[in-house]
Each structure stands twice: as structure tokens, then as C-alpha cells.
Design a protein around this motif. Sequence first.
Motif, mmCIF file in Angstrom:
data_model
loop_
_atom_site.group_PDB
_atom_site.id
_atom_site.type_symbol
_atom_site.label_atom_id
_atom_site.label_comp_id
_atom_site.label_asym_id
_atom_site.label_seq_id
_atom_site.Cartn_x
_atom_site.Cartn_y
_atom_site.Cartn_z
ATOM 1 N N UNK A 34 30.598 54.244 64.951
ATOM 2 C CA UNK A 34 31.574 55.323 65.082
ATOM 3 C C UNK A 34 31.490 55.863 66.491
ATOM 4 N N UNK A 35 32.651 56.146 67.043
ATOM 5 C CA UNK A 35 32.669 56.597 68.424
ATOM 6 C C UNK A 35 33.765 57.609 68.684
ATOM 7 N N UNK A 36 33.829 58.034 69.935
ATOM 8 C CA UNK A 36 34.826 59.002 70.366
ATOM 9 C C UNK A 36 35.521 58.493 71.635
ATOM 10 N N UNK A 37 36.809 58.711 71.653
ATOM 11 C CA UNK A 37 37.635 58.462 72.831
ATOM 12 C C UNK A 37 38.397 59.746 73.132
ATOM 13 N N UNK A 38 38.948 59.835 74.331
ATOM 14 C CA UNK A 38 39.782 60.975 74.661
ATOM 15 C C UNK A 38 40.959 60.522 75.504
ATOM 16 N N UNK A 39 42.030 61.314 75.422
ATOM 17 C CA UNK A 39 43.209 61.045 76.237
ATOM 18 C C UNK A 39 43.691 62.354 76.812
ATOM 19 N N UNK A 40 43.615 62.443 78.128
ATOM 20 C CA UNK A 40 44.112 63.615 78.839
ATOM 21 C C UNK A 40 45.598 63.443 79.123
ATOM 22 N N UNK A 41 46.309 64.524 79.320
ATOM 23 C CA UNK A 41 47.743 64.435 79.603
ATOM 24 C C UNK A 41 48.031 63.527 80.795
ATOM 25 N N UNK A 92 41.626 67.366 76.765
ATOM 26 C CA UNK A 92 42.182 66.112 76.240
ATOM 27 C C UNK A 92 42.262 66.198 74.723
ATOM 28 N N UNK A 93 42.936 65.230 74.154
ATOM 29 C CA UNK A 93 42.859 65.019 72.713
ATOM 30 C C UNK A 93 41.700 64.052 72.474
ATOM 31 N N UNK A 94 40.758 64.485 71.670
ATOM 32 C CA UNK A 94 39.576 63.681 71.373
ATOM 33 C C UNK A 94 39.775 63.029 70.007
ATOM 34 N N UNK A 95 39.616 61.710 69.981
ATOM 35 C CA UNK A 95 39.847 60.957 68.750
ATOM 36 C C UNK A 95 38.586 60.225 68.331
ATOM 37 N N UNK A 96 38.369 60.244 67.044
ATOM 38 C CA UNK A 96 37.256 59.523 66.446
ATOM 39 C C UNK A 96 37.718 58.111 66.117
ATOM 40 N N UNK A 97 36.819 57.143 66.264
ATOM 41 C CA UNK A 97 37.133 55.748 65.955
ATOM 42 C C UNK A 97 35.961 55.120 65.213
ATOM 43 N N UNK A 98 36.279 54.170 64.357
ATOM 44 C CA UNK A 98 35.239 53.495 63.586
ATOM 45 C C UNK A 98 35.474 51.997 63.590
ATOM 46 N N UNK A 99 34.366 51.259 63.510
ATOM 47 C CA UNK A 99 34.464 49.802 63.555
ATOM 48 C C UNK A 99 33.713 49.175 62.387
ATOM 49 N N UNK A 100 34.355 48.183 61.771
ATOM 50 C CA UNK A 100 33.690 47.341 60.785
ATOM 51 C C UNK A 100 32.998 46.213 61.525
#
Length: 126
Positions: A34-41, A92-100
Motif C-alpha cells: 500500500x502506498x501514497x501518491x499525490x497530484x498538485x495542481x 495536493x490531492x493525496x491518493x492511496x494505492x494498493x497492489x496485489x
Amino acid sequence: QVQLVESGGGLVQAGGSLRLSCRASGGSGLIHAMGWFRRAPGKEREFVAVSRGTASYTYYGDSIKGRVTISRDNAKNTVYLQMNSLQPEDTAVYSCAAKRGVFRGQVATSSEYDYWGQGTQVTVSS
């Protein structure tokens, strides 16, 4: 189908701290990382941090390394991102991500991840 729900975003002054949470449900036993990414405007999505396996392996993006800590509570199927010394450029908008399964490429590559949350807004005022 795994679902990820983030929380903990908000408005904070420069130098402040926030802790983001991301809870996985619906097949979360399949998740390897599980991780985090972000996207700034106006910018591309940027890798922030990842916790892999039993959470003994963590890796951080260069732009925010030293100011964030990722942790996992496997009993709660939740990953956390503690962010300190926040600056306006962290907005930014911070999004959680998960990997199988295992990573085939770089852990910082967004296309490696199978599931995404809706994102939570973090705004840092100067």
C-alpha cells in the motif's frame, strides 16, 4: 473488489503536520503493498511512499523524504502517512494505492498499482 477510503486531509499552516489514513476493504487480504501518491495542481502524479509486505519494507519519494513516515496496521487493513514540516508546495490531492502480488517494476510507478482511493485534499497555507 478492494476498496480504499482515505481520510485526514485538510488545511494546515506551513510547518504543521497531518496524518492521512487509508482503509482497505473487500478482499484486502490480497494486498501486498500500500502506498501514497499525490497530484498538485497542474502537475503530474508523484510518488510519495510505499509500505510493502509485512510493512518491514518502506520506500519514499525524494521530494518529501525525511518529512513523512508511512506505517501500516494490518489488523485494521489501514495504512497511514504522517506528514511533518509541511510546506505550501506539498499542497495536493493525496491518493492511496494498493497492489496485489509482487512488483514487476519500480514501486514508484503508478501503473504498478491495482487499486486507488478517491483522494484527500491537503492544503498548506503560507
